[in-house]
Design a protein around this motif. Structure first.
Motif, mmCIF file in Angstrom:
data_model
loop_
_atom_site.group_PDB
_atom_site.id
_atom_site.type_symbol
_atom_site.label_atom_id
_atom_site.label_comp_id
_atom_site.label_asym_id
_atom_site.label_seq_id
_atom_site.Cartn_x
_atom_site.Cartn_y
_atom_site.Cartn_z
ATOM 1 N N PRO A 311 0.818 -1.226 0.000
ATOM 2 C CA PRO A 311 0.000 0.000 0.000
ATOM 3 C C PRO A 311 0.848 1.272 0.000
ATOM 4 O O PRO A 311 0.441 2.285 -0.574
ATOM 5 C CB PRO A 311 -0.832 -0.145 1.284
ATOM 6 N N GLU A 312 2.025 1.235 0.652
ATOM 7 C CA GLU A 312 2.893 2.416 0.610
ATOM 8 C C GLU A 312 3.361 2.702 -0.810
ATOM 9 O O GLU A 312 3.483 3.867 -1.216
ATOM 10 C CB GLU A 312 4.110 2.195 1.536
ATOM 11 N N ARG A 313 3.621 1.654 -1.589
ATOM 12 C CA ARG A 313 4.021 1.843 -2.992
ATOM 13 C C ARG A 313 2.864 2.446 -3.799
ATOM 14 O O ARG A 313 3.089 3.268 -4.696
ATOM 15 C CB ARG A 313 4.427 0.486 -3.572
ATOM 16 N N VAL A 314 1.626 2.056 -3.484
ATOM 17 C CA VAL A 314 0.462 2.613 -4.180
ATOM 18 C C VAL A 314 0.360 4.112 -3.933
ATOM 19 O O VAL A 314 0.159 4.913 -4.855
ATOM 20 C CB VAL A 314 -0.827 1.892 -3.717
ATOM 21 N N LEU A 315 0.514 4.530 -2.656
ATOM 22 C CA LEU A 315 0.444 5.970 -2.335
ATOM 23 C C LEU A 315 1.598 6.743 -2.975
ATOM 24 O O LEU A 315 1.411 7.858 -3.477
ATOM 25 C CB LEU A 315 0.459 6.147 -0.821
ATOM 26 N N LEU A 316 2.811 6.149 -2.979
ATOM 27 C CA LEU A 316 3.979 6.836 -3.539
ATOM 28 C C LEU A 316 3.828 7.030 -5.049
ATOM 29 O O LEU A 316 4.059 8.131 -5.567
ATOM 30 C CB LEU A 316 5.244 6.029 -3.222
ATOM 31 N N GLU A 317 3.429 5.976 -5.781
ATOM 32 C CA GLU A 317 3.294 6.109 -7.233
ATOM 33 C C GLU A 317 2.144 7.048 -7.593
ATOM 34 O O GLU A 317 2.221 7.785 -8.572
ATOM 35 C CB GLU A 317 3.064 4.736 -7.865
ATOM 36 N N GLY A 318 1.058 7.029 -6.801
ATOM 37 C CA GLY A 318 -0.027 7.973 -7.063
ATOM 38 C C GLY A 318 0.422 9.409 -6.906
ATOM 39 O O GLY A 318 0.044 10.293 -7.690
ATOM 40 N N ALA A 319 1.274 9.693 -5.879
ATOM 41 C CA ALA A 319 1.791 11.050 -5.701
ATOM 42 C C ALA A 319 2.726 11.450 -6.833
ATOM 43 O O ALA A 319 2.721 12.599 -7.291
ATOM 44 C CB ALA A 319 2.514 11.144 -4.354
ATOM 45 N N ARG A 320 3.529 10.504 -7.335
ATOM 46 C CA ARG A 320 4.434 10.817 -8.448
ATOM 47 C C ARG A 320 3.645 11.110 -9.726
ATOM 48 O O ARG A 320 3.975 12.035 -10.474
ATOM 49 C CB ARG A 320 5.384 9.640 -8.677
ATOM 50 N N PHE A 321 2.619 10.314 -9.991
ATOM 51 C CA PHE A 321 1.782 10.584 -11.161
ATOM 52 C C PHE A 321 1.116 11.965 -11.054
ATOM 53 O O PHE A 321 1.051 12.701 -12.045
ATOM 54 C CB PHE A 321 0.708 9.504 -11.295
ATOM 55 N N ARG A 322 0.633 12.302 -9.865
ATOM 56 C CA ARG A 322 -0.031 13.595 -9.691
ATOM 57 C C ARG A 322 0.942 14.752 -9.905
ATOM 58 O O ARG A 322 0.598 15.778 -10.495
ATOM 59 C CB ARG A 322 -0.651 13.663 -8.288
ATOM 60 N N ARG A 323 2.199 14.601 -9.417
ATOM 61 C CA ARG A 323 3.201 15.650 -9.622
ATOM 62 C C ARG A 323 3.503 15.837 -11.115
ATOM 63 O O ARG A 323 3.608 16.966 -11.606
ATOM 64 C CB ARG A 323 4.479 15.291 -8.875
ATOM 65 N N ALA A 324 3.630 14.716 -11.855
ATOM 66 C CA ALA A 324 3.905 14.826 -13.291
ATOM 67 C C ALA A 324 2.716 15.445 -14.028
ATOM 68 O O ALA A 324 2.894 16.286 -14.925
ATOM 69 C CB ALA A 324 4.213 13.448 -13.869
ATOM 70 N N ASN A 325 1.489 15.085 -13.651
ATOM 71 C CA ASN A 325 0.310 15.639 -14.324
ATOM 72 C C ASN A 325 0.099 17.114 -14.002
ATOM 73 O O ASN A 325 -0.544 17.831 -14.780
ATOM 74 C CB ASN A 325 -0.935 14.845 -13.914
ATOM 75 N N SER A 326 0.646 17.577 -12.873
ATOM 76 C CA SER A 326 0.513 18.988 -12.489
ATOM 77 C C SER A 326 1.572 19.859 -13.134
ATOM 78 O O SER A 326 1.649 21.057 -12.837
ATOM 79 C CB SER A 326 0.580 19.116 -10.967
ATOM 80 N N GLY A 327 2.429 19.295 -13.983
ATOM 81 C CA GLY A 327 3.407 20.105 -14.711
ATOM 82 C C GLY A 327 4.828 19.900 -14.270
ATOM 83 O O GLY A 327 5.732 20.566 -14.792
ATOM 84 N N GLY A 328 5.077 19.012 -13.306
ATOM 85 C CA GLY A 328 6.444 18.770 -12.870
ATOM 86 C C GLY A 328 7.207 17.987 -13.910
ATOM 87 O O GLY A 328 7.013 16.788 -14.052
ATOM 88 N N GLY A 329 8.059 18.655 -14.680
ATOM 89 C CA GLY A 329 8.816 17.995 -15.733
ATOM 90 C C GLY A 329 10.226 17.674 -15.302
ATOM 91 O O GLY A 329 10.611 17.828 -14.141
ATOM 92 N N ARG A 330 11.001 17.201 -16.284
ATOM 93 C CA ARG A 330 12.385 16.852 -15.996
ATOM 94 C C ARG A 330 13.284 18.085 -15.900
ATOM 95 O O ARG A 330 14.352 18.032 -15.305
ATOM 96 C CB ARG A 330 12.905 15.918 -17.076
ATOM 97 N N ILE A 331 12.877 19.230 -16.508
ATOM 98 C CA ILE A 331 13.721 20.430 -16.488
ATOM 99 C C ILE A 331 12.938 21.601 -15.899
ATOM 100 O O ILE A 331 13.329 22.173 -14.877
ATOM 101 C CB ILE A 331 14.205 20.770 -17.921
ATOM 102 N N THR A 332 11.860 21.985 -16.526
ATOM 103 C CA THR A 332 11.060 23.119 -16.074
ATOM 104 C C THR A 332 9.599 22.670 -15.943
ATOM 105 O O THR A 332 9.221 21.588 -16.364
ATOM 106 C CB THR A 332 11.161 24.293 -17.062
ATOM 107 N N LYS A 333 8.797 23.562 -15.369
ATOM 108 C CA LYS A 333 7.377 23.275 -15.215
ATOM 109 C C LYS A 333 6.698 23.337 -16.578
ATOM 110 O O LYS A 333 6.954 24.215 -17.390
ATOM 111 C CB LYS A 333 6.745 24.292 -14.254
ATOM 112 N N ILE A 334 5.810 22.369 -16.837
ATOM 113 C CA ILE A 334 5.157 22.237 -18.141
ATOM 114 C C ILE A 334 3.705 22.677 -18.003
ATOM 115 O O ILE A 334 3.007 22.236 -17.075
ATOM 116 C CB ILE A 334 5.231 20.779 -18.635
ATOM 117 N N PRO A 335 3.209 23.537 -18.914
ATOM 118 C CA PRO A 335 1.804 23.953 -18.833
ATOM 119 C C PRO A 335 0.878 22.916 -19.455
ATOM 120 O O PRO A 335 1.312 21.981 -20.125
ATOM 121 C CB PRO A 335 1.799 25.263 -19.638
#
Length: 342
Positions: A311-335
């Motif tokens: 379950p900890e892995r489920v919460l961690l991957e869900g948070a990572r997906f949410r960060r990427a969908n909110s614009g967190g890119g590899r270099i700068t924030k993505i709109p």
């Protein structure tokens, strides 16, 4: 490694045969013949099982014998969630000259004509049971997926097919006493050209990198739900088809991606909601656009790792997906750059 993988596949097929026999209420003491194998979706259309190919659920497989232009179909069956199939027949007929082929596939891999049939091979024969296996059967889409590597370019043959002619042989020099004395050339004074003014050259700046787009699940549900921004998959594509067997076991075989974007209240539904938005963003972006998950395969791998983990892995991957969908890119924030559907 290929030999070990082949042995593991035979062991898995034997277990599948024994489970099917137990479920049917039979034992291996009765004389029977079983044909088993697997079907994969050849997404890159390279004719071989590769990294991007996945087991195909619901494909129709036919066992045919007789050869020729119109072979006789003796049995047909459908593949399970793991892409495997198993056909059981009474008695022990000779099946070495029989073949297996995909006659009907599902999803985008069922749009093109299936590949050629594959011959059966006797794996073992003991205790009245004969097991025949078949190499992985492939079903291809109409065209290769965008994330597949480009095929190598073959070099054109040389236009000159004739062998090289030998170099000309110069005649031998006459004896020294018969040679004429050499005359020195006249003295020549070169005329230097006038220097030309330097030509100013302008360098063209390199093109800017492609602009990426990262949108949250509510943006996809509000703007992109009509389908004009969807690539490869559609709102009615099932979660099982998009993410594979692990997601099908958790969320069922009927849930669509449209319903997945509405998940709330449970950490597994939240994980599916964010993973679906990340999958749509990965399909929408180019690999070099800067999105945190450059390919759809990386999204599917992280999703399956979370479903098979704690379950900890489920919460961690869900948070990572949410960060990427909110614009967190590899270099700068993505709109978020979705075109409103008309």
């Amino acid at each position: 490694m290929q030999s070990m993988a082949r042995h593991l596949q035979v062991v898995a097929l034997v277990l599948l045969v024994l489970l099917d026999a137990a479920a049917a209420g039979t034992t291996t003491a009765s004389s029977s013949t079983v044909v088993a194998g697997m079907v994969f979706c050849d997404q890159c259309k390279d004719g071989a099982r590769g990294l991007f190919d996945y087991p195909l659920y619901g494909a129709r497989v036919a066992i045919q014998c007789g050869g020729g232009d119109s072979p006789l179909t003796v049995r047909e069956c459908n593949t399970n969630w793991f892409g495997g199939f198993s056909v059981r027949m009474e008695g022990t007929p000779e099946m070495n000259r029989c073949t297996a082929r995909v006659v009907q596939a599902t999803g985008h891999c069922g749009a093109a004509t299936p590949t050629a049939p594959r011959e059966l091979t006797l794996a073992f024969r003991m205790l009245g049971l004969a097991l025949y296996t078949v190499p992985p059967l492939l079903s291809q889409p109409l065209r290769a997926m965008d994330f597949c590597p480009a095929p190598p370019v073959a070099l054109a043959p040389s236009s000159s097919s004739s062998p090289l002619a030998p170099p000309p042989v110069s005649p031998p020099l006459p004896p020294l006493w018969r040679r004429r004395p050499r005359r020195l050339p006249p003295i020549w004074t070169p005329t230097l050209p006038k220097p030309e003014p330097p030509v100013e050259t302008t360098t063209t700046p390199p093109p800017p990198p492609p602009q990426g787009s990262a949108c949250t699940f509510d943006k996809w549900a509000e703007i992109g739900l009509h389908g004009c921004n969807w690539k490869v998959v559609t709102p009615n594509t099932t979660v099982a088809m998009a993410f594979g067997p692990a997601a099908a076991q958790r969320y069922g075989s009927e849930m669509t991606l449209r319903e997945a974007l509405e998940g709330r209240g449970d950490m597994y539904r939240t994980l599916l909601r964010e993973a679906t938005a990340a999958l749509l963003n990965a399909y929408y972006n180019a690999p070099a656009a800067g999105f945190l998950y450059p390919t759809t395969a990386s999204v599917i791998d992280h999703m399956n790792g979370a479903l098979l983990g704690s379950p900890e892995r489920v919460l961690l991957e869900g948070a990572r997906f949410r960060r990427a969908n909110s614009g967190g890119g590899r270099i700068t924030k993505i709109p978020c750059d979705l075109t409103p559907c008309t």
